[in-house]
Motif scaffolding. Structure first.
Motif, PDB file in Angstrom:
ATOM      1  N   ARG A 283       4.150  49.889  -4.135  1.00 34.32           N
ATOM      2  CA  ARG A 283       5.486  50.496  -4.060  1.00 34.32           C
ATOM      3  C   ARG A 283       6.164  50.178  -2.731  1.00 34.32           C
ATOM      4  O   ARG A 283       7.388  50.036  -2.671  1.00 34.32           O
ATOM      5  N   GLY A 284       5.373  50.063  -1.651  1.00 39.28           N
ATOM      6  CA  GLY A 284       5.960  49.668  -0.379  1.00 39.28           C
ATOM      7  C   GLY A 284       6.585  48.282  -0.451  1.00 39.28           C
ATOM      8  O   GLY A 284       7.689  48.039   0.072  1.00 39.28           O
ATOM      9  N   MET A 285       5.902  47.363  -1.123  1.00 43.95           N
ATOM     10  CA  MET A 285       6.456  46.012  -1.288  1.00 43.95           C
ATOM     11  C   MET A 285       7.676  46.015  -2.205  1.00 43.95           C
ATOM     12  O   MET A 285       8.639  45.281  -1.974  1.00 43.95           O
ATOM     13  N   LEU A 286       7.633  46.843  -3.252  1.00 46.65           N
ATOM     14  CA  LEU A 286       8.798  46.945  -4.130  1.00 46.65           C
ATOM     15  C   LEU A 286      10.007  47.499  -3.367  1.00 46.65           C
ATOM     16  O   LEU A 286      11.156  47.082  -3.617  1.00 46.65           O
ATOM     17  N   ALA A 287       9.763  48.432  -2.435  1.00 47.37           N
ATOM     18  CA  ALA A 287      10.860  48.948  -1.605  1.00 47.37           C
ATOM     19  C   ALA A 287      11.418  47.849  -0.704  1.00 47.37           C
ATOM     20  O   ALA A 287      12.642  47.745  -0.517  1.00 47.37           O
ATOM     21  N   TYR A 288      10.553  47.027  -0.158  1.00 47.36           N
ATOM     22  CA  TYR A 288      11.003  45.900   0.666  1.00 47.36           C
ATOM     23  C   TYR A 288      11.817  44.920  -0.178  1.00 47.36           C
ATOM     24  O   TYR A 288      12.872  44.423   0.261  1.00 47.36           O
ATOM     25  N   ARG A 289      11.370  44.657  -1.402  1.00 47.72           N
ATOM     26  CA  ARG A 289      12.136  43.776  -2.285  1.00 47.72           C
ATOM     27  C   ARG A 289      13.508  44.382  -2.590  1.00 47.72           C
ATOM     28  O   ARG A 289      14.528  43.666  -2.589  1.00 47.72           O
ATOM     29  N   ALA A 290      13.562  45.697  -2.807  1.00 45.53           N
ATOM     30  CA  ALA A 290      14.848  46.357  -3.050  1.00 45.53           C
ATOM     31  C   ALA A 290      15.763  46.230  -1.829  1.00 45.53           C
ATOM     32  O   ALA A 290      16.984  46.039  -1.980  1.00 45.53           O
ATOM     33  N   LEU A 291      15.185  46.321  -0.645  1.00 43.07           N
ATOM     34  CA  LEU A 291      15.972  46.134   0.581  1.00 43.07           C
ATOM     35  C   LEU A 291      16.632  44.758   0.598  1.00 43.07           C
ATOM     36  O   LEU A 291      17.833  44.633   0.894  1.00 43.07           O
ATOM     37  N   LEU A 292      15.863  43.734   0.280  1.00 43.75           N
ATOM     38  CA  LEU A 292      16.398  42.370   0.280  1.00 43.75           C
ATOM     39  C   LEU A 292      17.392  42.161  -0.856  1.00 43.75           C
ATOM     40  O   LEU A 292      18.400  41.450  -0.690  1.00 43.75           O
ATOM     41  N   GLU A 294      19.326  44.505  -2.334  1.00 48.11           N
ATOM     42  CA  GLU A 294      20.525  45.340  -2.241  1.00 48.11           C
ATOM     43  C   GLU A 294      21.260  45.211  -0.916  1.00 48.11           C
ATOM     44  O   GLU A 294      22.430  45.612  -0.826  1.00 48.11           O
ATOM     45  N   ARG A 295      20.585  44.703   0.087  1.00 47.13           N
ATOM     46  CA  ARG A 295      21.220  44.534   1.406  1.00 47.13           C
ATOM     47  C   ARG A 295      21.003  43.093   1.865  1.00 47.13           C
ATOM     48  O   ARG A 295      20.118  42.800   2.679  1.00 47.13           O
ATOM     49  N   ARG A 301      16.330  37.721   8.141  1.00 50.54           N
ATOM     50  CA  ARG A 301      16.355  38.428   9.429  1.00 50.54           C
ATOM     51  C   ARG A 301      15.184  39.388   9.611  1.00 50.54           C
ATOM     52  O   ARG A 301      15.037  39.994  10.677  1.00 50.54           O
ATOM     53  N   VAL A 302      14.369  39.551   8.578  1.00 52.66           N
ATOM     54  CA  VAL A 302      13.251  40.487   8.666  1.00 52.66           C
ATOM     55  C   VAL A 302      12.067  39.908   7.910  1.00 52.66           C
ATOM     56  O   VAL A 302      12.243  39.159   6.944  1.00 52.66           O
ATOM     57  N   VAL A 303      10.874  40.232   8.367  1.00 53.54           N
ATOM     58  CA  VAL A 303       9.642  39.808   7.706  1.00 53.54           C
ATOM     59  C   VAL A 303       8.740  41.040   7.527  1.00 53.54           C
ATOM     60  O   VAL A 303       8.598  41.846   8.452  1.00 53.54           O
ATOM     61  N   HIS A 304       8.197  41.155   6.333  1.00 52.74           N
ATOM     62  CA  HIS A 304       7.221  42.222   6.062  1.00 52.74           C
ATOM     63  C   HIS A 304       5.833  41.654   6.340  1.00 52.74           C
ATOM     64  O   HIS A 304       5.328  40.807   5.592  1.00 52.74           O
ATOM     65  N   VAL A 305       5.232  42.100   7.437  1.00 54.85           N
ATOM     66  CA  VAL A 305       3.875  41.687   7.815  1.00 54.85           C
ATOM     67  C   VAL A 305       2.922  42.710   7.189  1.00 54.85           C
ATOM     68  O   VAL A 305       2.842  43.855   7.641  1.00 54.85           O
ATOM     69  N   ALA A 306       2.257  42.298   6.138  1.00 56.88           N
ATOM     70  CA  ALA A 306       1.435  43.223   5.348  1.00 56.88           C
ATOM     71  C   ALA A 306      -0.026  42.813   5.411  1.00 56.88           C
ATOM     72  O   ALA A 306      -0.401  41.737   4.951  1.00 56.88           O
ATOM     73  N   PHE A 307      -0.835  43.670   6.007  1.00 57.15           N
ATOM     74  CA  PHE A 307      -2.279  43.460   6.035  1.00 57.15           C
ATOM     75  C   PHE A 307      -2.888  44.414   5.014  1.00 57.15           C
ATOM     76  O   PHE A 307      -2.792  45.638   5.160  1.00 57.15           O
ATOM     77  N   LEU A 422      13.750  52.125   5.102  1.00 58.34           N
ATOM     78  CA  LEU A 422      13.478  50.900   5.861  1.00 58.34           C
ATOM     79  C   LEU A 422      14.741  50.408   6.555  1.00 58.34           C
ATOM     80  O   LEU A 422      14.704  49.980   7.724  1.00 58.34           O
ATOM     81  N   HIS A 423      15.877  50.460   5.864  1.00 56.23           N
ATOM     82  CA  HIS A 423      17.145  50.063   6.481  1.00 56.23           C
ATOM     83  C   HIS A 423      17.470  50.970   7.676  1.00 56.23           C
ATOM     84  O   HIS A 423      17.870  50.486   8.747  1.00 56.23           O
TER      85      HIS A 423
END
Length: 463
Positions: A283-292, A294-295, A301-307, A422-423
């Motif tokens: 769900r965190g990744m889906l939120a990041y995808r929604a950010l990209l 919708e905005r 300009r942003v990178v999701h560094v996911a470990f 996130l925004h």
């Protein structure tokens, strides 16, 4: 009166946990290598004399060490039958108790408490009994015994019968389920779990919320908590260790590599988790995808560094979840990536130095568990961050009780609201972010691991 069961030269402080402070690797030539662990219990016990740690042998190396009589002073490793341990650890602790306390079941189809469950539960009882008997053998008259976590919930009651002279504490590192969810367990099992913990003089939890949930279960099912006292100890981050380790050469090397992957001038949203179902990585990744989606101003300009470090891969549901994390990351990169911008940088190989490097680099930390006893990542990032970090934090993490005022709070199930959070975090003014980080770090380190352990010991001894 001296207990007839107390050994003459025995430990006055004992810790019991599934995993101990040392593990052994068995090599092809038959040699054994010892690897020592860290953490709050290890550092806390280091301040105590006359101590003993009772733990389970977890692998072939551990079992061979026990058979050869190899061991560390002050550690007793139990060679519990491998099948019994597997039933107890994977079958019950991680597939039933963990699921209950983290509210993870898909209730239309699970759980199913049948004859196979009862067979595994008998193994769980045997596993707990092995710990109780070892503690009874090792403990001196009136000793303090601190039993750790959901794997060993039956130990306090069993040990109380064997050694009524002991001061017994139990600490739950997980959340505690609300009573309606807890009552999914078979009635006799639910009662057995509660009575097991209530064998302790003192039962302690990471937050008031989890303690109250336990009290609620005891009140509803048993009529109360009896003579057991209830305590709360909010485990904090070890600032001295983290800050020292985060500035060693290997971390600097990982930072340089991460900066190259991220690219110049870009902000970072960092998460560091095991691929544990409760951590809510997808769900965190889906939120990041929604950010990209919708905005569009954030694209490039942003990178999701996911470990997302693999966890419990011997359970099919965890393997499937790890695969889904990879799939979603790949989908985001395929949909939005460009020749010079990879939106998600995903690493699945555990690397502590790289995690610390990410902590230092983070502009935003995303910690959005479905449910979490505490979540130390939420506490560690503000301590280690080089330039201040906005924290997006689930209200269902235990850490929210202490950090919520200075975090951007999210409902972990609400992907759209998490994208908005996130925004908000990415656009937070530098001054506000720095001030919040300072307050977060102060709250996060209020009860460092050694003091967390010693406070429990003192409270248990005081009676």
């Amino acid at each position: 009166m001296v207990s007839e069961h107390a050994p003459q030269h025995a430990a006055q402080v004992l810790v019991a946990s599934n995993r101990g402070p040392v593990s052994y690797a068995l090599h092809e030539d038959g040699s054994l290598d010892a690897k020592r662990g860290g953490g709050g219990l290890v550092s806390g016990l280091s301040a105590v004399d006359d101590k003993m740690w009772v733990c389970a042998a977890l692998g072939d190396g551990d079992r061979e060490a026990v058979r050869r009589g190899v061991g560390e002073p002050g550690v007793r490793m139990l060679d519990i039958d491998a099948d019994v341990h597997a039933d107890a650890y994977n079958g019950i602790a991680n597939s039933v108790l963990w699921f209950v306390h983290h509210l993870l079941y898909q209730t239309p189809v699970e759980p199913v408490f049948d004859a196979e469950f009862r067979r595994q539960w008998a193994s769980f009882e045997a596993y707990n009994r092995a710990f109780a008997e070892a503690l009874a053998e090792e403990a001196g008259e009136g000793a303090a015994v601190l039993v750790q976590d959901y794997h060993l919930v039956l130990v306090p009651g069993m040990l109380r019968e064997l050694r009524p002279d002991l001061r017994i504490g139990h600490f739950s590192h997980t959340p505690w389920a609300p009573v309606d969810y807890f009552r999914m367990l078979p009635d006799d099992i639910a009662e057995q779990v509660l009575r097991g913990i209530l064998g302790a003089d003192r039962a302690a939890f990471l937050t008031r919320r989890w303690a109250d949930a336990f009290i609620g279960c005891c009140t509803e099912i048993l009529g109360g908590t009896g003579h057991t006292r209830i305590g709360v100890h909010g485990l904090g981050a070890d600032a001295d260790f983290l800050l020292g380790r985060a500035h060693e050469a290997d971390v600097d090397d990982r930072m340089a590599a991460l900066r190259e992957q991220v690219g110049p001038g870009r902000k970072t949203i960092v998460r560091v988790d095991r691929t544990e179902l409760s951590k809510n990585i997808v769900r965190g990744m889906l939120a990041y995808r929604a950010l990209l989606d919708e905005r569009p101003e954030w694209r490039g300009r942003v990178v999701h560094v996911a470990f997302a470090y693999p966890s419990r891969q011997d359970l099919a549901v965890y393997r499937e979840y790890t695969a889904e994390v990879r799939r979603v990351a790949d989908d985001i990169n395929a949909a939005h990536g460009t020749a010079d911008w990879t939106p998600v940088v995903l690493h699945v190989k555990d690397d502590f130095a790289r995690s610390l490097a990410a902590y230092r680099l983070a502009d935003v930390a995303l910690v959005n568990p479905i449910r979490d006893g505490m979540n130390l990542v939420a506490k560690e990032v503000p301590v280690v961050s080089d330039h201040g970090c906005a924290l997006v934090l689930s209200r269902e993490a235990g850490a929210h009780e202490e950090l919520g005022d200075d975090a951007v709070t999210v409902n972990p199930y609400d992907v759209s609201a998490t994208a908005d959070a996130l925004h908000e975090a990415l656009t937070m003014e530098d001054d506000e972010r720095a001030e919040r980080t300072e307050r977060l770090a102060a709250a996060a380190t209020a009860l460092p691991p050694q003091q967390w352990f010693l406070d429990q010991l003192e409270a248990l001894r005081q009676g």
